[in-house]
Enzyme design. Structure first.
Site, PDB file in Angstrom:
ATOM      1  N   LYS A   1      71.569  33.834  21.733  1.00 49.70           N
ATOM      2  CA  LYS A   1      70.243  34.142  21.190  1.00 49.70           C
ATOM      3  C   LYS A   1      69.826  35.547  21.610  1.00 49.70           C
ATOM      4  O   LYS A   1      70.108  35.977  22.728  1.00 49.70           O
ATOM      5  CB  LYS A   1      69.244  33.098  21.703  1.00 49.70           C
ATOM      6  CG  LYS A   1      67.863  33.167  21.060  1.00 49.70           C
ATOM      7  CD  LYS A   1      66.980  32.022  21.565  1.00 49.70           C
ATOM      8  CE  LYS A   1      65.588  32.056  20.975  1.00 49.70           C
ATOM      9  NZ  LYS A   1      64.743  30.941  21.438  1.00 49.70           N
TER      10      LYS A   1
ATOM     11  N   SER B   1      62.291  28.173  17.981  1.00 47.03           N
ATOM     12  CA  SER B   1      62.615  29.549  17.721  1.00 47.03           C
ATOM     13  C   SER B   1      64.113  29.880  17.756  1.00 47.03           C
ATOM     14  O   SER B   1      64.512  30.937  17.280  1.00 47.03           O
ATOM     15  CB  SER B   1      61.905  30.439  18.746  1.00 47.03           C
ATOM     16  OG  SER B   1      62.416  30.200  20.041  1.00 47.03           O
TER      17      SER B   1
ATOM     18  N   SER C   1      62.098  24.872  21.450  1.00 46.30           N
ATOM     19  CA  SER C   1      62.852  25.861  20.677  1.00 46.30           C
ATOM     20  C   SER C   1      64.369  25.683  20.642  1.00 46.30           C
ATOM     21  O   SER C   1      65.049  26.366  19.881  1.00 46.30           O
ATOM     22  CB  SER C   1      62.547  27.269  21.196  1.00 46.30           C
ATOM     23  OG  SER C   1      61.310  27.699  20.690  1.00 46.30           O
TER      24      SER C   1
END
Lengths: 110, 552
Positions: free
Chosen positions: B86, B161, B185
């Site tokens: 990420k 997210s 997330s």
């Protein structure tokens, strides 16, 4: 709760943000969003918390202290580099503006 | 290389790929190439990645190949396996932007601890994945790089997210990925994309080098297509780190694969026993009762997590999975968590407050974006930040500044800390009677693009089943448990299991037993094999259609 114009201005100043008048998150939209979100947040007042201590961390945490010394073993990012000068360069390399080993900012003191 | 072989490579679990790499059946470069080819073919449609490290990854693959030959990584089951990271996790010298304009061009001078650990385990980073800007959002639409699309239905969001990480794993563009979870997330996008993801107990994984959103809630965790892979990944990244003062230095041993092995053995023993019985008596294996691998495990179903607002089909899938856990020997009972409905308001106060403080460092001086024209320092700050941050980030910073401002601090911030304490008490009480809690991961399947952005409050409410876990610092896992049909499309549904602090082993035990039984019994179709065929076919058709358009 009702949010006054001056409250939005104050909060935006705290957050160092300028709210646009025309597009994106405008002053008016920010105010409307904040009003609705805070109204929802206030539902937590239904929960009786009399006698409850505010809890910052769920697990017991202690301050972690160490001697203020340069730890060569922790400066892995510069392992291929020698000397402090080059390390400083590495740390400054992302600055939008730098000069003589320092960050450049607008003049702040007359 | 032939496509069939590549498709086979990308269909394996990360552990299977690791085994074959160490056995010399597949090279590290071949494995990497198979995944890069998939990215090349499909990421134009999904946009799971913000940067793909083609050159660096091939160099790294060669290095790992050499090291494997020299006998390194003997105890490292995922050596040579590619991984996506990420974009809020610092990768030394490689752009790390948090999908924000304000960090455009930022190349961290240091490596996040988790990245160091991936590299020490011999893994090969394939690229950085898309996310909601600064991890604030539940759809991966607030990214300055543009939205990621759900591989199961590109008109829908992947969740967020960590939407890029979940979509990359679901689309076979990475075998495993790292995400971060502040209020759901990792778990929510895993549910929306039909993959598995775990948010570990707070303090299990070092946050050193994770760009902060809400420090008291943030945790890094893995996303994968199987529970086994999650366990292998968590073994690699967990453990005390002196560079993170909230990292837990307990005597607790962070081992998880032994739990998986134990469940596997139980299934194998059962199969042997059944086969023997079958041979002796001519019985039918298909009607066999599953091994009681979860005997003695007590699972609570929070009443509040199955009430109003929960989609009917999602509920059905989750309750069917609960029945499967029961069939495996677990005892299921309803439990009450009365304060849980106040988790979202408390979360948005605390997370926004921490965000407003954490994001004050973006000033246009030290790194990232700086506005072009300015007069004086104050204007430099204001213009840089107003141009550099997106709407949702600004909104949360405003909420944060408000709840922390004098006059409101007591009524909002302190109240939220008290609500958090009560929620923690609720969980403590539940865990006196139960080993795990079970719920849906999200109340609905993935929404359509654009649906959530129009109404931020509505988007916040989608986090209803996940945020309390972060507030209480607990571990939570999301696993795929089937599909709900919406507008003629099958969309994945996720089940969440919540454990005691450091109860990851119980989470893996139950989640893996379910996964194993699901496969063994054939009750749910092979989730991924089918997707591997169907997904690539769809994309080829789409690409061909696009090409024919462009030639006109």
């Amino acid at each position: 709760m009702k949010i006054e114009d001056k409250t939005i201005e104050y909060v935006a100043a705290l957050a160092k943000l300028e709210l646009s008048e025309e597009e994106g998150l405008t002053h008016e939209r920010a105010r409307g969003d904040l009003e609705r979100i805070l109204a929802y947040i206030e539902t937590m007042n239904e929960l009786d918390t009399e006698g409850i201590e505010p809890m910052s961390h769920v697990f017991p945490l202690k301050n972690v202290m160490r001697e203020d010394v340069v730890r060569e073993d922790m400066i892995r990012q510069t392992e291929q580099m020698e000397g402090r000068q080059i390390r400083r360069e590495a740390l400054l390399s992302n600055a939008p503006s730098q000069k003589e080993g320092c960050f450049v900012v607008p003049k702040t003191v007359e | 290389m032939e496509t069939m072989v590549q498709r086979e490579i990308t269909a394996w679990t990360a552990l299977e790929l690791g085994r074959r790499i160490r056995a010399g059946e597949v090279s590290v470069t071949e494995a990497l190439k198979a995944y890069l080819d998939n990215i090349e073919q499909t990421d134009g449609s999904y946009h799971a990645y913000v940067s793909v490290w083609r050159e660096q990854a091939f160099q790294r693959a060669k290095q790992v190949e050499q090291e494997l030959k020299e006998g390194k990584y003997a105890d490292s089951p995922l050596a040579g396996v590619p991984i996506a990271v990420k974009d809020n996790i610092c990768t030394k010298g490689e752009e790390t932007t948090c999908a924000s304009r304000i960090l455009a061009g930022f190349r961290p001078p240091y490596q996040a601890e988790v990245v160091d650990r991936l590299l020490s385990a011999g893994m090969v980073i394939i690229g950085k994945t898309n996310m909601d800007e600064f991890a604030m959002g539940s759809t991966t639409e607030t990214s300055a790089a543009g939205a990621t699309r759900n591989p199961w239905d590109t008109s829908r969001v992947p969740g967020g997210s960590s939407g890029g990480s979940a979509a990359a794993v679901a689309a076979f563009e990475a075998p495993v990925a790292l995400g971060s979870d502040t209020g759901g997330s990792i778990r929510q996008p895993s549910a929306f994309c039909g993959v598995a993801g775990i948010k570990p107990t707070y303090g299990t994984v070092s946050r050193y080098g994770l760009i902060a959103y809400a420090s008291s809630l943030d945790q890094i965790g893995p996303i994968a297509r199987s529970v086994e892979d999650l366990a292998a990944m968590l073994e690699i990244i967990s453990g005390w780190d002196e560079k993170d003062s909230t990292s837990v230095s307990s005597e607790y041993k962070y081992t998880y694969l032994d739990v998986i092995e134990a469940v596997k053995q139980a299934f194998k023993d059962e199969k042997d026993r059944k086969e023997l019985k079958d041979r002796n008596q001519g019985g039918d294996i298909k009607n066999a009762c599953p091994p009681q691998v979860l005997a003695g495990l007590r699972i609570g179903l929070p009443k509040e997590y199955f009430g109003e607002g929960l989609d009917r089909e999602v509920k059905k899938c989750v309750l069917e999975a609960a029945e499967a856990l029961k069939a495996l020997g677990a005892r299921l009972e309803e439990v009450e968590l009365p304060a849980i409905k106040y988790a979202i308001p408390a979360y948005y106060v605390l997370a926004s407050a921490e965000a407003s403080s954490n994001l004050s460092r973006y000033d246009g001086v030290k790194y990232g974006y700086r506005t072009a024209d300015y007069e004086g320092l104050q204007e430099l700050y204001k213009k840089t930040r107003s141009e550099g941050f997106g709407e949702e980030v600004k909104r949360r910073m405003l909420i944060g500044a408000f709840v922390l401002s004098s006059g409101y601090y007591e009524a909002y911030y302190n109240k939220a800390l008290k609500v958090k304490a009560v929620i923690k008490q609720n969980f403590d009480r539940a865990f006196e009677q139960y080993d795990l809690l079970l719920s849906p991961t999200a109340p609905n399947v993935a929404p359509r693009l654009g649906e959530s952005l129009a109404d931020p409050l509505k988007m916040y409410l989608g986090d209803i089943y996940t945020v309390a876990v972060n507030l209480a610092g607990l571990p939570g896992i999301s696993i795929p448990v089937g599909f709900a049909e919406k507008d003629g499309k099958r969309l994945p549904v996720g089940l969440q299991l919540i454990g005691r602090p450091f109860g990851e082993r119980e989470l893996f035990q139950a989640a893996y037993a379910y996964e194993r039984w699901q496969k063994a019994s054939g009750e749910v179709k092979e989730l991924f094999a089918e997707k591997a065929e169907g997904g690539q076919r769809d994309d080829r058709e789409r690409r061909e259609a696009d090409e024919s358009k462009s030639t006109i």
